[in-house]
Design an enzyme around this catalytic site. Structure first.
Site, mmCIF file in Angstrom:
data_model
loop_
_atom_site.group_PDB
_atom_site.id
_atom_site.type_symbol
_atom_site.label_atom_id
_atom_site.label_comp_id
_atom_site.label_asym_id
_atom_site.label_seq_id
_atom_site.Cartn_x
_atom_site.Cartn_y
_atom_site.Cartn_z
ATOM 1 N N ARG A 1 31.300 70.104 69.564
ATOM 2 C CA ARG A 1 30.621 69.933 70.843
ATOM 3 C C ARG A 1 29.126 69.851 70.580
ATOM 4 N NH1 ARG A 1 28.760 74.100 74.467
ATOM 5 N NH2 ARG A 1 28.512 73.261 76.548
ATOM 6 N N HIS B 1 25.688 64.085 67.986
ATOM 7 C CA HIS B 1 24.496 63.533 68.620
ATOM 8 C C HIS B 1 23.229 63.851 67.822
ATOM 9 C CE1 HIS B 1 22.068 62.117 72.007
ATOM 10 N NE2 HIS B 1 21.298 63.163 71.812
#
Length: 137
Positions: free
Chosen positions: A83, A87
């Site tokens: 999670r 990115h």
């Protein structure tokens, strides 16, 4: 069924890779208190030490010092969960992270990625600024 499920409490249901202090696993455990299987939050040693000393994690969530740029130490988890990890890294690093998980997987394992993908146009200003900040780090 394609859902995640363990038949015993000894099996690893989720390995939360780069999971910080375990907030995501804590939310999952609270939402599904009767779900069988071990949940393990993994992060760098200093983050795991901080998670242990904060004492907010329930005993049903294990902690493990780990580096996702090295081979995944948990073998045969039902899911390897990331999670807000990918990115933060470029393509080369993301490929390495994934390659380090694959040898630990069994035919029943899944990789779950929960991350932020911004639209090309019309993006929320704060999200765009966070993205730009990540690019200059």
């Amino acid at each position: 069924s394609t859902g995640l499920r363990c038949d015993s409490d000894e099996e690893v249901l989720l390995a939360d890779i780069g999971g910080g202090k375990g907030q995501a696993l804590e939310s999952i455990r609270n939402a599904y208190p009767n779900m069988k299987g071990r949940m393990i939050v993994q992060d760098l040693p200093e983050v795991i030490q901080d998670a242990k000393s904060s004492a907010h994690l329930p005993p049903s969530i294990e902690t493990m010092a780990s580096d996702f740029f090295k081979p995944q130490p948990v073998i045969g988890a039902k899911a390897y969960f990331m999670r807000r990890v990918m990115h933060d890294w470029g393509d080369k690093e993301c490929k390495l992270i994934l390659k380090n998980i694959i040898p630990s997987m069994t035919k029943d394992s899944k990789i779950l990625i929960n991350d932020l993908v911004l639209p090309r146009e019309g993006c929320n200003r704060r999200m765009a600024l966070n993205d730009i900040a990540m690019m200059i780090m």
